[in-house]
Write a protein that holds these residues in place. Structure first.
Motif, PDB file in Angstrom:
ATOM      1  N   LEU A 163       0.839  -1.191   0.000  1.00  0.00           N
ATOM      2  CA  LEU A 163       0.000   0.000   0.000  1.00  0.00           C
ATOM      3  C   LEU A 163       0.874   1.241   0.000  1.00  0.00           C
ATOM      4  N   ASN A 164       0.345   2.320  -0.577  1.00  0.00           N
ATOM      5  CA  ASN A 164       1.039   3.603  -0.491  1.00  0.00           C
ATOM      6  C   ASN A 164       0.279   4.507   0.487  1.00  0.00           C
ATOM      7  N   ASP A 165       0.805   5.692   0.712  1.00  0.00           N
ATOM      8  CA  ASP A 165       0.192   6.582   1.691  1.00  0.00           C
ATOM      9  C   ASP A 165      -1.231   6.974   1.305  1.00  0.00           C
ATOM     10  N   ASP A 166      -1.502   7.133   0.002  1.00  0.00           N
ATOM     11  CA  ASP A 166      -2.865   7.459  -0.434  1.00  0.00           C
ATOM     12  C   ASP A 166      -3.831   6.327  -0.106  1.00  0.00           C
ATOM     13  N   ASP A 167      -3.366   5.075  -0.220  1.00  0.00           N
ATOM     14  CA  ASP A 167      -4.193   3.919   0.141  1.00  0.00           C
ATOM     15  C   ASP A 167      -4.471   3.905   1.648  1.00  0.00           C
ATOM     16  N   ARG A 168      -3.474   4.278   2.414  1.00  0.00           N
ATOM     17  CA  ARG A 168      -3.578   4.163   3.863  1.00  0.00           C
ATOM     18  C   ARG A 168      -4.395   5.285   4.513  1.00  0.00           C
ATOM     19  N   TYR A 169      -4.447   6.457   3.876  1.00  0.00           N
ATOM     20  CA  TYR A 169      -5.074   7.617   4.516  1.00  0.00           C
ATOM     21  C   TYR A 169      -6.514   7.354   4.974  1.00  0.00           C
ATOM     22  N   PRO A 170      -7.436   6.930   4.104  1.00  0.00           N
ATOM     23  CA  PRO A 170      -8.811   6.713   4.581  1.00  0.00           C
ATOM     24  C   PRO A 170      -8.913   5.574   5.599  1.00  0.00           C
ATOM     25  N   TRP A 171      -8.050   4.586   5.459  1.00  0.00           N
ATOM     26  CA  TRP A 171      -8.011   3.467   6.408  1.00  0.00           C
ATOM     27  C   TRP A 171      -7.624   3.983   7.796  1.00  0.00           C
ATOM     28  N   LEU A 172      -6.575   4.801   7.859  1.00  0.00           N
ATOM     29  CA  LEU A 172      -6.136   5.355   9.138  1.00  0.00           C
ATOM     30  C   LEU A 172      -7.172   6.316   9.722  1.00  0.00           C
ATOM     31  N   GLU A 173      -7.889   7.036   8.864  1.00  0.00           N
ATOM     32  CA  GLU A 173      -8.955   7.920   9.345  1.00  0.00           C
ATOM     33  C   GLU A 173     -10.037   7.102  10.050  1.00  0.00           C
ATOM     34  N   ALA A 174     -10.423   5.985   9.460  1.00  0.00           N
ATOM     35  CA  ALA A 174     -11.451   5.131  10.076  1.00  0.00           C
ATOM     36  C   ALA A 174     -10.963   4.581  11.418  1.00  0.00           C
ATOM     37  N   ILE A 175      -9.702   4.201  11.479  1.00  0.00           N
ATOM     38  CA  ILE A 175      -9.136   3.687  12.730  1.00  0.00           C
ATOM     39  C   ILE A 175      -9.080   4.808  13.770  1.00  0.00           C
ATOM     40  N   GLY A 176      -8.681   6.001  13.346  1.00  0.00           N
ATOM     41  CA  GLY A 176      -8.643   7.148  14.250  1.00  0.00           C
ATOM     42  C   GLY A 176     -10.016   7.469  14.817  1.00  0.00           C
ATOM     43  N   GLU A 177     -11.039   7.351  13.991  1.00  0.00           N
ATOM     44  CA  GLU A 177     -12.411   7.583  14.464  1.00  0.00           C
ATOM     45  C   GLU A 177     -12.801   6.539  15.510  1.00  0.00           C
ATOM     46  N   TRP A 178     -12.409   5.282  15.287  1.00  0.00           N
ATOM     47  CA  TRP A 178     -12.686   4.232  16.278  1.00  0.00           C
ATOM     48  C   TRP A 178     -11.993   4.563  17.598  1.00  0.00           C
ATOM     49  N   LEU A 179     -10.739   4.993  17.519  1.00  0.00           N
ATOM     50  CA  LEU A 179      -9.998   5.345  18.732  1.00  0.00           C
ATOM     51  C   LEU A 179     -10.677   6.500  19.470  1.00  0.00           C
ATOM     52  N   ALA A 180     -11.150   7.496  18.725  1.00  0.00           N
ATOM     53  CA  ALA A 180     -11.833   8.633  19.350  1.00  0.00           C
ATOM     54  C   ALA A 180     -13.116   8.177  20.047  1.00  0.00           C
ATOM     55  N   GLU A 181     -13.821   7.234  19.442  1.00  0.00           N
ATOM     56  CA  GLU A 181     -15.042   6.699  20.050  1.00  0.00           C
ATOM     57  C   GLU A 181     -14.732   5.909  21.321  1.00  0.00           C
ATOM     58  N   HIS A 182     -13.515   5.383  21.414  1.00  0.00           N
ATOM     59  CA  HIS A 182     -13.099   4.571  22.562  1.00  0.00           C
ATOM     60  C   HIS A 182     -12.008   5.286  23.361  1.00  0.00           C
ATOM     61  N   HIS A 183     -12.119   6.621  23.429  1.00  0.00           N
ATOM     62  CA  HIS A 183     -11.084   7.431  24.076  1.00  0.00           C
ATOM     63  C   HIS A 183     -10.889   7.084  25.548  1.00  0.00           C
ATOM     64  N   ASP A 184     -11.880   6.434  26.152  1.00  0.00           N
ATOM     65  CA  ASP A 184     -11.734   6.073  27.565  1.00  0.00           C
ATOM     66  C   ASP A 184     -11.264   4.638  27.756  1.00  0.00           C
ATOM     67  N   GLY A 185     -10.833   3.992  26.689  1.00  0.00           N
ATOM     68  CA  GLY A 185     -10.263   2.646  26.793  1.00  0.00           C
ATOM     69  C   GLY A 185     -10.707   1.740  25.677  1.00  0.00           C
ATOM     70  N   GLY A 186      -9.776   1.127  25.036  1.00  0.00           N
ATOM     71  CA  GLY A 186     -10.006   0.188  23.951  1.00  0.00           C
ATOM     72  C   GLY A 186      -8.644  -0.207  23.413  1.00  0.00           C
ATOM     73  N   VAL A 187      -8.606  -1.310  22.687  1.00  0.00           N
ATOM     74  CA  VAL A 187      -7.357  -1.779  22.089  1.00  0.00           C
ATOM     75  C   VAL A 187      -7.599  -1.997  20.607  1.00  0.00           C
ATOM     76  N   MET A 188      -6.727  -1.449  19.777  1.00  0.00           N
ATOM     77  CA  MET A 188      -6.803  -1.579  18.328  1.00  0.00           C
ATOM     78  C   MET A 188      -5.494  -2.162  17.829  1.00  0.00           C
ATOM     79  N   SER A 189      -5.570  -3.196  16.992  1.00  0.00           N
ATOM     80  CA  SER A 189      -4.363  -3.685  16.320  1.00  0.00           C
ATOM     81  C   SER A 189      -4.240  -2.913  15.020  1.00  0.00           C
ATOM     82  N   CYS A 190      -3.084  -2.325  14.774  1.00  0.00           N
ATOM     83  CA  CYS A 190      -2.867  -1.525  13.563  1.00  0.00           C
ATOM     84  C   CYS A 190      -1.369  -1.425  13.329  1.00  0.00           C
ATOM     85  N   SER A 191      -0.933  -1.650  12.107  1.00  0.00           N
ATOM     86  CA  SER A 191       0.504  -1.622  11.826  1.00  0.00           C
ATOM     87  C   SER A 191       1.147  -0.304  12.246  1.00  0.00           C
TER      88      SER A 191
END
Length: 169
Positions: free
Chosen positions: A51-79
């Protein structure tokens, strides 16, 4: 409750397995970044193309949104292989912590060989190591060697951060 944790590392380092075990131990939600890839990313990796950075950008945005929703605790596996990727996640959740699963290419290649059928082919392992930027001193995180059992990895992280199960109930 604690901050969300991203279990990071190259493909085959055990992010999903360790992340699920850590989330279970802390009794918090678990997310697997592989589930956030759009079909085009999976097709590209399945074809042996990194993958290149353009491929990863929307993927990382979705992961970031999940983290924000779980700001008080959660675990995400992400490279989260590069500092800019981790910065992108921090824009959504500034207090995110990182657990970097680290190991030699030989150790990771052996681990990859034991998981047939994964969309990320072993042929991309070198590109993962070439892309990897270790945590900088100013990044909140812990590096743990993957050449040990899952419980030992989880315990090493918990010990290094001073996290206890009581804090996360």
């Amino acid at each position: 409750m604690g901050s969300p944790i991203v279990v990071m590392g190259v493909s085959g380092s055990g992010k999903s397995t360790v992340g699920a075990a850590l989330a279970q131990r802390l009794r918090v939600p678990f997310g697997d970044a592989d589930d956030f890839h759009p079909p085009a990313n999976i097709a590209k990796m399945t074809a042996g193309e990194p993958l290149n950075d353009d491929d990863r950008y929307p993927w990382l945005e979705a992961i970031g949104e999940w983290l924000a929703e779980h700001h008080d605790g959660g675990v995400m596996s992400c490279s989260a292989l590069k500092r800019p990727y981790r910065d992108q996640l921090r824009r959504h959740c500034p207090d995110v912590e990182f657990l970097h699963l680290s190991g030699s290419m030989d150790v990771i290649a052996r681990r990859q060989a034991s998981r047939p059928g994964h969309f990320m082919p072993a042929s991309l392992l070198k590109s993962q190591f070439d892309t990897l930027e270790p945590l900088d001193a100013d990044e909140h995180g812990v590096v743990v060697d993957v050449d040990q059992n899952i419980d030992a990895i989880v315990e090493a992280y918990l010990s290094a951060t001073g996290t206890t199960e009581q804090e996360n109930r």
